[in-house]
Design a protein around this motif. Sequence first.
Motif, short mmCIF file in Angstrom:
data_model
loop_
_atom_site.label_atom_id
_atom_site.label_comp_id
_atom_site.label_asym_id
_atom_site.label_seq_id
_atom_site.Cartn_x
_atom_site.Cartn_y
_atom_site.Cartn_z
N THR A 1 10.30 2.69 1.68
CA THR A 1 9.00 2.41 1.09
C THR A 1 8.98 2.67 -0.41
O THR A 1 9.69 3.55 -0.93
CB THR A 1 7.90 3.22 1.76
OG1 THR A 1 8.28 4.61 1.77
CG2 THR A 1 7.63 2.74 3.18
N GLN A 2 8.13 1.88 -1.09
CA GLN A 2 7.94 2.01 -2.54
C GLN A 2 6.45 2.17 -2.79
O GLN A 2 5.61 1.81 -1.94
CB GLN A 2 8.46 0.75 -3.24
CG GLN A 2 9.92 0.47 -2.97
CD GLN A 2 10.37 -0.87 -3.51
OE1 GLN A 2 9.57 -1.66 -4.04
NE2 GLN A 2 11.66 -1.16 -3.39
N GLU B 1 8.14 7.93 -1.20
CA GLU B 1 9.05 6.82 -1.46
C GLU B 1 10.37 7.03 -0.74
O GLU B 1 10.91 8.14 -0.71
CB GLU B 1 9.31 6.70 -2.97
CG GLU B 1 8.27 5.91 -3.72
CD GLU B 1 8.71 5.58 -5.13
OE1 GLU B 1 9.22 6.47 -5.83
OE2 GLU B 1 8.53 4.41 -5.55
N LYS C 1 -1.30 -7.97 4.20
CA LYS C 1 -1.35 -6.80 3.33
C LYS C 1 -2.56 -7.00 2.41
O LYS C 1 -2.68 -8.04 1.77
CB LYS C 1 -0.07 -6.71 2.49
CG LYS C 1 -0.06 -5.60 1.46
CD LYS C 1 1.22 -5.67 0.62
CE LYS C 1 1.31 -4.55 -0.40
NZ LYS C 1 2.53 -4.66 -1.24
N ILE D 1 8.30 -0.92 7.76
CA ILE D 1 8.62 -0.99 6.34
C ILE D 1 9.67 0.08 6.07
O ILE D 1 9.43 1.27 6.31
CB ILE D 1 7.39 -0.74 5.44
CG1 ILE D 1 6.23 -1.64 5.84
CG2 ILE D 1 7.77 -0.98 3.97
CD1 ILE D 1 4.94 -1.36 5.07
N ARG E 1 12.29 -5.70 2.97
CA ARG E 1 12.23 -4.40 3.65
C ARG E 1 11.21 -4.39 4.80
O ARG E 1 11.07 -3.39 5.49
CB ARG E 1 11.86 -3.33 2.62
CG ARG E 1 12.88 -3.14 1.52
CD ARG E 1 12.40 -2.13 0.46
NE ARG E 1 11.25 -2.64 -0.29
CZ ARG E 1 10.01 -2.25 -0.05
NH1 ARG E 1 9.73 -1.35 0.87
NH2 ARG E 1 9.02 -2.75 -0.78
N LEU E 2 10.51 -5.49 4.99
CA LEU E 2 9.51 -5.55 6.04
C LEU E 2 10.04 -6.33 7.24
O LEU E 2 10.76 -7.31 7.06
CB LEU E 2 8.24 -6.24 5.53
CG LEU E 2 7.22 -5.41 4.74
CD1 LEU E 2 7.79 -4.93 3.42
CD2 LEU E 2 5.94 -6.19 4.53
N TYR F 1 -2.86 -2.48 5.72
CA TYR F 1 -2.15 -3.49 6.49
C TYR F 1 -3.01 -3.89 7.68
O TYR F 1 -3.43 -3.04 8.47
CB TYR F 1 -0.78 -2.97 6.93
CG TYR F 1 0.14 -2.84 5.74
CD1 TYR F 1 0.11 -1.70 4.94
CD2 TYR F 1 1.01 -3.87 5.39
CE1 TYR F 1 0.93 -1.59 3.82
CE2 TYR F 1 1.83 -3.77 4.26
CZ TYR F 1 1.77 -2.63 3.49
OH TYR F 1 2.58 -2.53 2.38
N ASP G 1 4.08 -0.55 -2.01
CA ASP G 1 3.72 -0.86 -0.62
C ASP G 1 2.38 -0.26 -0.24
O ASP G 1 1.85 -0.55 0.84
CB ASP G 1 4.79 -0.31 0.34
CG ASP G 1 6.14 -0.98 0.16
OD1 ASP G 1 7.17 -0.29 0.36
OD2 ASP G 1 6.18 -2.18 -0.17
N SER G 2 1.81 0.57 -1.11
CA SER G 2 0.52 1.19 -0.83
C SER G 2 -0.55 0.10 -0.70
O SER G 2 -0.74 -0.72 -1.61
CB SER G 2 0.12 2.15 -1.95
OG SER G 2 1.03 3.22 -2.01
#
Lengths: 112, 112
Positions: free
Chosen positions: A79-80, A15, A37, A76, A60-61, A87, A83-84
Amino acid sequence: EDKVVQSPLSLVVHEGDTVTLNCSYEVTNFRSLLWYKQEKKAPTFLFMLTSSGIEKKSGRLSSILDKKELFSILNITATQTGDSAVYLCAPSNRNAGNMLTFGGGTRLMVKP
Amino acid sequence: DSGVTQTPKHLITATGQRVTLRCSPRSGDLSVYWYQQSLDQGLQFLIQYYNGEERAKGNILERFSAQQFPDLHSELNLSSLELGDSALYFCASSVGLDQPQHFGDGTRLSIL
């Protein structure tokens, strides 16, 4: 035959890290390039890029397209864990009903 | 929620059988696309309809057919099913040919 190559295949980050995902393509009669995504179900639309050098941002993207070199990147930042996902990038072919040719995707895992 | 509705969510059947997958596009979308996602092939374009007419075909098997009805919903028919047809089948829709495609949650087809 249209081709799309995404790299890396997979990525594990923590993260707060920033990641860059790559997409190179060979498409006859290119119209646009889309990023999606995919978590467990449907691919979710992120960006559609049609012009070179113009960055598109959403939170954030961000993403940019280079039509001369035939590639796109998706960034990105901060990341958080949410976001997993996988893509996917997909260029469209204007002479085939705007059909999308998908790459194999980059699997991103964000650890806490 | 993308607004694209696919039914059924899951389908389990046997080899040699025939099934019909249904897709309702987002309100106002005229274009419907069908994609197949399998583990070894990734997301692959099958066929596209625009306002009731077929516009583009991908690597769709002869055993598969589709149509788009006057109310714009679409059906994908798969016949003489084989084990290799087991996959996730996605429908996507867009307003027009230049607009992003939005995906439904898919129908998971399992052939026993």
